[in-house]
Design an enzyme around this catalytic site. Structure first.
Site, short mmCIF file in Angstrom:
data_model
loop_
_atom_site.label_atom_id
_atom_site.label_comp_id
_atom_site.label_asym_id
_atom_site.label_seq_id
_atom_site.Cartn_x
_atom_site.Cartn_y
_atom_site.Cartn_z
N GLU A 86 4.51 7.47 -22.43
CA GLU A 86 4.96 8.43 -23.44
C GLU A 86 4.60 7.97 -24.85
OE1 GLU A 86 8.29 8.28 -20.24
OE2 GLU A 86 6.63 7.03 -20.96
N CYS A 119 12.27 6.45 -19.58
CA CYS A 119 13.31 5.42 -19.58
C CYS A 119 14.26 5.61 -20.76
CB CYS A 119 12.69 4.03 -19.59
SG CYS A 119 11.82 3.65 -21.14
N ARG A 125 -5.89 -3.24 -0.65
CA ARG A 125 -5.67 -4.58 -1.23
C ARG A 125 -5.60 -4.51 -2.75
NH1 ARG A 125 -9.75 -8.55 2.18
NH2 ARG A 125 -8.75 -8.31 4.24
N LEU A 147 -9.52 -12.78 2.80
CA LEU A 147 -8.33 -12.04 2.37
C LEU A 147 -8.36 -11.76 0.86
CD1 LEU A 147 -5.94 -10.97 4.04
CD2 LEU A 147 -4.56 -12.82 3.10
N ARG A 183 -11.98 -7.19 -2.79
CA ARG A 183 -13.39 -7.06 -3.11
C ARG A 183 -13.72 -5.65 -3.59
NH1 ARG A 183 -12.95 -10.16 1.41
NH2 ARG A 183 -13.51 -8.51 2.91
N GLU A 221 -1.71 -7.84 7.23
CA GLU A 221 -2.88 -7.70 8.08
C GLU A 221 -2.77 -8.73 9.20
OE1 GLU A 221 -6.63 -6.89 5.97
OE2 GLU A 221 -5.53 -7.23 4.09
N ASN A 269 3.01 -8.44 13.82
CA ASN A 269 3.13 -6.98 13.81
C ASN A 269 4.43 -6.56 14.50
OD1 ASN A 269 0.63 -6.69 12.61
ND2 ASN A 269 -0.43 -6.11 14.48
#
Length: 380
Positions: free
Chosen positions: A58, A85, A199, A219, A222, A308, A314
Site C-alpha cells: 500500500e 495491516c 523450490r 536439493l 535452480r 521430497e 512420506n
C-alpha cells in the site's frame, strides 16, 4: 467495466499479479500487491512488497500515485490482495496511511490470517468512514499466502509434500536395479522442471538420509529466479549417516541443516567443519521428532517447507497429519509390487479434495490441500 463486481475483479487480478512479484523476496512476510484507482475508476498507482525494501504494498502504491497523480487520490479506491495491516512493526500501519491519503474505499481479496490484524484493519478503515469490501479473487489470494497463514498462527511452516511416482505409486525400481548414488528419474524432464518453481517459492526443502544415500541430490533451487535468502536444505538423519563426500555437504554454505538424534559428537563436528549445521533433537521412538523439526524451522521464519522424502518419511508425515498440501507428479508407467512404494502401512485414508490437475508432457500433476491453514472465522 460498468459492473462494479467485474471492475473489482479486474483490479484485484492486477494486484495479485503484483503480489506474485514478491515470491521469493517477501518471506517471512506475506506477498502482497496493491492497485490504486481514482474516483472515476482510472489507474493512478501500484506497488508490491519486498521484505528488504520494507515498504508494504500500500505504501509503495501511494508513493507512486503521489508522484504522478497526487490530486486524484482523494475519493479513490485501493485494491489490496491482503487486508491492510493496523499494527506497527518494522513499518507503521497501512490503514493509517490509506486514511490519510483520503481514499474513499478499500477492497481486500481476503482477511489477514494474522491474529493481531484479522478483521481489525478493515474495522479501522470503516471507523474512519471508508467503505470496505472483501472477497474478489479470494481463493487465488489465499493460495498465494498459504505458508504465511500457517506460520503466523502456529509458528510452523506450511508443509508441501512432493512425490514423483508411477501409476502404481512406486518411487524407485526394485533393490539392485538402480545405480548407486544416482537418481532414477520416474518422471519426465517437463515434470522435473515444474519442481523448481516449488523450490523457489519455498523457504526450505527436505529429504531423508535414505534419499541422500540412494540419489545423492543437490536439493538446490535452480529456477534462476530472485530470492531473498538461500533455500534451506534439510536432511532428517537419525543415526548421522550423512556422507562427508555427498553433494549436499560439498556445496554447503550455511544453507544445509541435518536434524539428528545421534550423540556421535565426532561425526557432528566433522559435518560442522564442512559448513553443515547439525541440530540434535530428543529422540521419539528412536527417530527424529517431526513436530520438533517443524517447530525449529518455524523459529527460523521458514514459512513453507517442501518435502521430497521417501517411503518412510512420506508415510510418517501423512500419518502424523502434518502435510498441508500434497503434490503428486504421476508418470504413466507401472513398476510392479517389488519396486519401492511411495507410502507403506498407512493407518488411514488420505482424501484429496478439489484436486488441481496439470499436464507435464505425458505426466500428470495432482495437487490438493489436505489442511486449510486459513482460520475458519476469517471466511467472507
Amino acid at each position: 467495466m460498468t459492473n462494479p463486481f467485474d471492475q473489482d475483479r479486474f483490479w484485484m487480478t492486477r494486484a495479485l499479479d503484483l503480489a506474485r512479484r514478491g515470491i521469493g523476496v517477501t518471506s517471512p512476510n506475506p506477498a502482497v500487491g496493491c492497485v490504486l484507482v481514482d474516483h472515476a475508476g482510472q489507474f493512478i498507482g501500484e506497488g508490491w512488497h519486498e521484505y528488504a525494501l520494507k515498504d508494504h504494498a500500500e505504501i509503495a502504491a501511494l508513493k507512486e500515485a503521489r508522484q504522478h497523480a497526487a490530486d486524484r487520490l482523494r475519493g479513490g479506491t485501493a485494491y489490496v490482495s491482503l487486508e491492510p495491516c493496523c499494527t506497527t512493526g518494522r513499518t507503521g500501519p497501512c490503514t493509517q496511511a490509506l486514511i490519510e491519503a483520503g481514499l474513499a474505499r478499500v477492497v481486500a481479496a481476503t482477511v489477514d490470517p494474522n491474529p493481531a490484524v484479522a478483521g481489525k484493519g478493515l474495522a479501522a478503515l470503516r471507523e474512519a468512514g471508508m467503505e470496505t469490501a472483501v472477497g474478489p479473487c479470494q481463493a487465488e489470494a489465499r493460495r498465494l499466502n498459504e505458508g504465511f497463514a500457517r506460520w503466523i498462527q502456529h509458528r510452523r511452516p506450511f508443509v508441501l509434500m512432493k512425490v514423483a511416482m508411477t501409476l502404481d505409486a512406486r518411487i524407485a525400481p526394485p533393490p539392485g536395479h538402480q545405480m548407486p548414488h544416482a537418481p532414477y528419474w520416474i518422471t519426465s524432464e517437463e515434470a522435473r522442471a515444474a519442481v523448481q518453481p516449488l523450490r523457489w517459492a519455498a523457504d526450505a526443502a527436505m529429504v531423508g538420509i535414505d534419499t541422500v544415500l540412494a540419489d545423492d541430490p543437490w536439493l538446490t533451487d535452480r529456477s534462476g529466479l530472485r530470492r531473498r535468502r538461500p533455500l534451506l536444505r534439510c536432511v532428517l538423519d537419525s543415526a548421522l549417516r550423512m556422507p562427508l563426500d555427498c553433494k549436499l555437504v560439498a556445496t554447503a554454505a550455511n544453507d544445509v541443516v541435518v536434524f539428528t538424534v545421534s550423540a556421535d559428537a565426532a561425526r557432528a563436528e566433522a559435518l560442522r567443519g564442512d559448513g553443515v549445521r547439525v541440530e540434535i533433537l530428543p529422540a521419539e521412538a528412536g527417530r527424529v521428532p517431526l513436530e520438533k523439526v517443524l517447530d525449529k524451522l518455524g523459529e527460523e521464519g521458514v514459512l513453507t517447507l517442501l518435502t521430497e522424502t521417501g517411503t518412510r518419511l512420506n508415510t510418517a508425515f501423512l500419518a502424523a497429519d502434518l502435510v498441508d498440501r500434497l503434490h503428486l507428479f504421476v508418470s504413466p508407467q507401472i513398476m510392479g509390487s517389488d519396486a519401492v512404494p511411495a507410502f507403506r502401512g498407512m493407518s488411514q485414508f488420505v482424501h484429496m479434495a478439489e484436486v488441481e490437475v496439470e499436464r507435464y508432457g505425458n505426466d500428470l500433476g495432482l495437487s490438493s490441500l489436505l489442511r486449510d491453514p486459513w482460520p475458519k472465522d476469517s471466511e467472507q
